[in-house]
Scaffold this motif. Structure first.
Motif, PDB file in Angstrom:
ATOM      1  N   PRO A 191       0.807  -1.230   0.000  1.00 38.34           N
ATOM      2  CA  PRO A 191       0.000   0.000   0.000  1.00 38.34           C
ATOM      3  C   PRO A 191       0.832   1.268   0.000  1.00 38.34           C
ATOM      4  CG  PRO A 191      -0.025  -1.015   2.171  1.00 38.34           C
ATOM      5  CD  PRO A 191       0.644  -1.997   1.242  1.00 38.34           C
ATOM      6  N   ALA A 192       2.141   1.153   0.213  1.00 39.82           N
ATOM      7  CA  ALA A 192       2.995   2.345   0.257  1.00 39.82           C
ATOM      8  C   ALA A 192       3.268   2.918  -1.126  1.00 39.82           C
ATOM      9  CB  ALA A 192       4.309   2.021   0.954  1.00 39.82           C
ATOM     10  N   LYS A 193       3.079   2.110  -2.159  1.00 39.23           N
ATOM     11  CA  LYS A 193       3.259   2.568  -3.544  1.00 39.23           C
ATOM     12  C   LYS A 193       4.603   3.274  -3.742  1.00 39.23           C
ATOM     13  CE  LYS A 193      -1.733   3.033  -4.226  1.00 39.23           C
ATOM     14  NZ  LYS A 193      -1.832   1.683  -4.766  1.00 39.23           N
ATOM     15  N   GLY A 194       5.651   2.654  -3.171  1.00 41.96           N
ATOM     16  CA  GLY A 194       6.996   3.158  -3.394  1.00 41.96           C
ATOM     17  C   GLY A 194       7.489   4.187  -2.408  1.00 41.96           C
ATOM     18  N   ASP A 195       6.648   4.607  -1.464  1.00 45.76           N
ATOM     19  CA  ASP A 195       7.061   5.641  -0.508  1.00 45.76           C
ATOM     20  C   ASP A 195       6.591   5.266   0.897  1.00 45.76           C
ATOM     21  OD1 ASP A 195       7.775   7.910   0.882  1.00 45.76           O
ATOM     22  OD2 ASP A 195       6.969   9.319  -0.584  1.00 45.76           O
ATOM     23  N   PRO A 196       7.307   4.351   1.574  1.00 40.95           N
ATOM     24  CA  PRO A 196       6.878   3.895   2.905  1.00 40.95           C
ATOM     25  C   PRO A 196       6.733   5.016   3.926  1.00 40.95           C
ATOM     26  CG  PRO A 196       8.548   2.415   2.021  1.00 40.95           C
ATOM     27  CD  PRO A 196       8.485   3.599   1.096  1.00 40.95           C
ATOM     28  N   GLU A 197       7.636   5.995   3.907  1.00 42.32           N
ATOM     29  CA  GLU A 197       7.574   7.075   4.894  1.00 42.32           C
ATOM     30  C   GLU A 197       6.292   7.880   4.751  1.00 42.32           C
ATOM     31  OE1 GLU A 197       9.422   7.543   7.401  1.00 42.32           O
ATOM     32  OE2 GLU A 197      11.179   6.297   6.991  1.00 42.32           O
ATOM     33  N   ALA A 198       5.964   8.255   3.520  1.00 44.41           N
ATOM     34  CA  ALA A 198       4.750   9.034   3.289  1.00 44.41           C
ATOM     35  C   ALA A 198       3.509   8.216   3.624  1.00 44.41           C
ATOM     36  CB  ALA A 198       4.700   9.511   1.841  1.00 44.41           C
ATOM     37  N   PHE A 199       3.552   6.917   3.300  1.00 43.79           N
ATOM     38  CA  PHE A 199       2.406   6.060   3.603  1.00 43.79           C
ATOM     39  C   PHE A 199       2.154   5.980   5.100  1.00 43.79           C
ATOM     40  CE2 PHE A 199       1.164   1.775   5.007  1.00 43.79           C
ATOM     41  CZ  PHE A 199      -0.162   1.794   4.592  1.00 43.79           C
ATOM     42  N   ALA A 204      -1.109   7.182   9.763  1.00 41.93           N
ATOM     43  CA  ALA A 204      -1.243   7.622  11.155  1.00 41.93           C
ATOM     44  C   ALA A 204      -2.218   8.792  11.267  1.00 41.93           C
ATOM     45  CB  ALA A 204       0.119   8.002  11.722  1.00 41.93           C
ATOM     46  N   ALA A 205      -2.094   9.757  10.372  1.00 38.75           N
ATOM     47  CA  ALA A 205      -2.950  10.941  10.430  1.00 38.75           C
ATOM     48  C   ALA A 205      -4.396  10.622  10.072  1.00 38.75           C
ATOM     49  CB  ALA A 205      -2.393  12.010   9.481  1.00 38.75           C
ATOM     50  N   ARG A 206      -4.575   9.708   9.134  1.00 43.26           N
ATOM     51  CA  ARG A 206      -5.915   9.426   8.608  1.00 43.26           C
ATOM     52  C   ARG A 206      -6.658   8.366   9.413  1.00 43.26           C
ATOM     53  NH1 ARG A 206      -4.125   7.771   4.306  1.00 43.26           N
ATOM     54  NH2 ARG A 206      -4.280   5.517   4.688  1.00 43.26           N
ATOM     55  N   ASP A 207      -5.961   7.316   9.846  1.00 44.30           N
ATOM     56  CA  ASP A 207      -6.635   6.139  10.392  1.00 44.30           C
ATOM     57  C   ASP A 207      -6.466   5.915  11.890  1.00 44.30           C
ATOM     58  OD1 ASP A 207      -7.761   4.977   7.928  1.00 44.30           O
ATOM     59  OD2 ASP A 207      -5.674   4.767   7.320  1.00 44.30           O
ATOM     60  N   ALA A 208      -5.432   6.490  12.493  1.00 43.94           N
ATOM     61  CA  ALA A 208      -5.195   6.272  13.925  1.00 43.94           C
ATOM     62  C   ALA A 208      -5.920   7.342  14.735  1.00 43.94           C
ATOM     63  CB  ALA A 208      -3.703   6.301  14.230  1.00 43.94           C
ATOM     64  N   ALA A 209      -6.810   6.917  15.615  1.00 47.48           N
ATOM     65  CA  ALA A 209      -7.561   7.878  16.419  1.00 47.48           C
ATOM     66  C   ALA A 209      -6.636   8.780  17.231  1.00 47.48           C
ATOM     67  CB  ALA A 209      -8.524   7.135  17.341  1.00 47.48           C
ATOM     68  N   LEU A 210      -5.512   8.243  17.661  1.00 51.02           N
ATOM     69  CA  LEU A 210      -4.578   9.016  18.487  1.00 51.02           C
ATOM     70  C   LEU A 210      -3.599   9.838  17.659  1.00 51.02           C
ATOM     71  CD1 LEU A 210      -3.781   6.374  21.258  1.00 51.02           C
ATOM     72  CD2 LEU A 210      -5.398   8.281  21.351  1.00 51.02           C
ATOM     73  N   GLY A 211      -3.604   9.646  16.345  1.00 54.85           N
ATOM     74  CA  GLY A 211      -2.749  10.437  15.488  1.00 54.85           C
ATOM     75  C   GLY A 211      -1.319   9.944  15.371  1.00 54.85           C
ATOM     76  N   PHE A 212      -1.025   8.794  15.964  1.00 54.30           N
ATOM     77  CA  PHE A 212       0.314   8.213  15.860  1.00 54.30           C
ATOM     78  C   PHE A 212       0.186   6.695  15.850  1.00 54.30           C
ATOM     79  CE2 PHE A 212      -0.474   8.512  20.415  1.00 54.30           C
ATOM     80  CZ  PHE A 212      -0.053   7.271  20.890  1.00 54.30           C
ATOM     81  N   LEU A 213       1.218   6.029  15.384  1.00 51.65           N
ATOM     82  CA  LEU A 213       1.236   4.575  15.351  1.00 51.65           C
ATOM     83  C   LEU A 213       2.050   4.033  16.521  1.00 51.65           C
ATOM     84  CD1 LEU A 213       1.755   3.999  11.525  1.00 51.65           C
ATOM     85  CD2 LEU A 213      -0.374   3.899  12.827  1.00 51.65           C
ATOM     86  N   PRO A 214       1.713   2.861  17.017  1.00 51.22           N
ATOM     87  CA  PRO A 214       2.446   2.295  18.154  1.00 51.22           C
ATOM     88  C   PRO A 214       3.871   1.931  17.784  1.00 51.22           C
ATOM     89  CG  PRO A 214       0.939   0.672  17.252  1.00 51.22           C
ATOM     90  CD  PRO A 214       0.639   1.964  16.554  1.00 51.22           C
ATOM     91  N   GLU A 215       4.703   1.814  18.800  1.00 54.66           N
ATOM     92  CA  GLU A 215       6.078   1.381  18.632  1.00 54.66           C
ATOM     93  C   GLU A 215       6.261   0.023  19.299  1.00 54.66           C
ATOM     94  OE1 GLU A 215       8.528   4.487  20.185  1.00 54.66           O
ATOM     95  OE2 GLU A 215       7.885   5.943  18.676  1.00 54.66           O
ATOM     96  N   GLY A 216       7.410  -0.570  19.053  1.00 54.54           N
ATOM     97  CA  GLY A 216       7.671  -1.880  19.637  1.00 54.54           C
ATOM     98  C   GLY A 216       7.558  -1.885  21.150  1.00 54.54           C
ATOM     99  N   GLU A 217       7.942  -0.786  21.767  1.00 49.49           N
ATOM    100  CA  GLU A 217       7.875  -0.686  23.226  1.00 49.49           C
ATOM    101  C   GLU A 217       6.431  -0.766  23.728  1.00 49.49           C
ATOM    102  OE1 GLU A 217       9.574   1.216  21.235  1.00 49.49           O
ATOM    103  OE2 GLU A 217      11.677   1.014  21.837  1.00 49.49           O
ATOM    104  N   ASP A 218       5.491  -0.296  22.930  1.00 49.59           N
ATOM    105  CA  ASP A 218       4.082  -0.369  23.331  1.00 49.59           C
ATOM    106  C   ASP A 218       3.588  -1.810  23.313  1.00 49.59           C
ATOM    107  OD1 ASP A 218       3.705   2.525  23.511  1.00 49.59           O
ATOM    108  OD2 ASP A 218       3.879   2.522  21.333  1.00 49.59           O
TER     109      ASP A 218
END
Length: 248
Positions: A191-199, A204-218
């Motif tokens: 789904p990144a279509k060649g640009d993982p960072e932008a994806f 995160a901005a569009r789909d995560a209610a908290l506005g960020f994605l979890p990290e391994g520590e979470d």
């Protein structure tokens, strides 16, 4: 009393966060993976590496033997080893099918089997699944199938092992930035279509209610909790660690 945990795939990615989290929580950690990746150096007194391939039942038994030889007990077994890869169904061949099933699902199944032999009453199994185990996405049918399978296996084994006092749960993280994920996102068909960072930023901005994605520590923090006595009434659950992506 010091407890012992086995973590497959515990030398990198989410697995490395799990290893570091359990070591910090006072556990003796046996890491099973194909490569050490320097994990033993993180805490030499509390982390031991055993080379293994999770597709082989005998290698899971070697992990159990290593734990018993070291500490004489097993308290927690975490099936974390796995890989993600996007590929349209038209490009899925027998080799790709077999590889993903063998690592992601067969590996976890035999981990659960061997863990069930070594765990005592009060023991815990944790399967690292994915939000992909709860909803399908395009070009991801094989990975989704393995994670739906892992979640179903978790629920079934909760009923089977519960009478023995063994709890089992799955954790379902959404996209967690790891080298493996970034590599998987870089391929055509992801789904990144060649640009993982932008994806990832857009997701995160569009789909995560908290506005960020979890990290391994979470993920590690939730696993440490599920392994604790505070979670003694939690079993058979597939718990999202997704910053509020699902439902949505």
């Amino acid at each position: 009393m010091t407890k012992t945990v086995i973590i497959t795939g515990g030398s990198k990615g989410i697995g490395r966060s799990l290893t570091e989290g359990f070591a910090a929580a006072g556990y003796k950690v046996v890491v099973g993976a194909r490569n050490d990746s320097g994990i033993s150096e993180v805490d030499p007194d509390n982390i031991r590496f055993v080379q293994c391939d999770v597709q082989n039942e005998a290698d899971h038994r070697r992990l159990l033997d290593a734990a018993m030889d070291w500490t004489g007990q097993l308290d927690v077994y975490i099936n974390n080893a796995g890989f993600s890869a996007w590929r349209p169904i038209s490009d899925i061949d027998g080799e790709f099918f077999d590889d993903m099933m063998a690592v992601n699902l067969k590996g976890a199944f035999f981990g659960c089997k061997i863990a069930s032999e070594g765990l005592r009453k009060g023991g815990v199994i944790i399967n690292i699944s994915s939000l992909a185990g709860k909803r399908g996405t395009a070009n991801n049918s094989m990975y989704v199938a393995t994670k739906f399978g892992m979640n179903g296996m978790t629920q079934a084994l909760a009923k089977e092992l519960g009478p023995r006092g063994i709890r089992i749960n799955a954790l379902c993280p959404v996209l967690v930035r790891t080298p493996g994920l970034m590599e998987a996102l870089a391929v055509e068909g992801s789904p990144a279509k060649g640009d993982p960072e932008a994806f990832l930023a857009g997701f995160a901005a569009r789909d995560a209610a908290l506005g960020f994605l979890p990290e391994g520590e979470d993920v590690a923090a939730m696993a440490v909790f599920l392994a604790s006595e505070q979670a003694r009434a939690i079993s058979g659950q597939c718990i999202n660690v997704d910053s509020g992506v699902l439902p949505g």
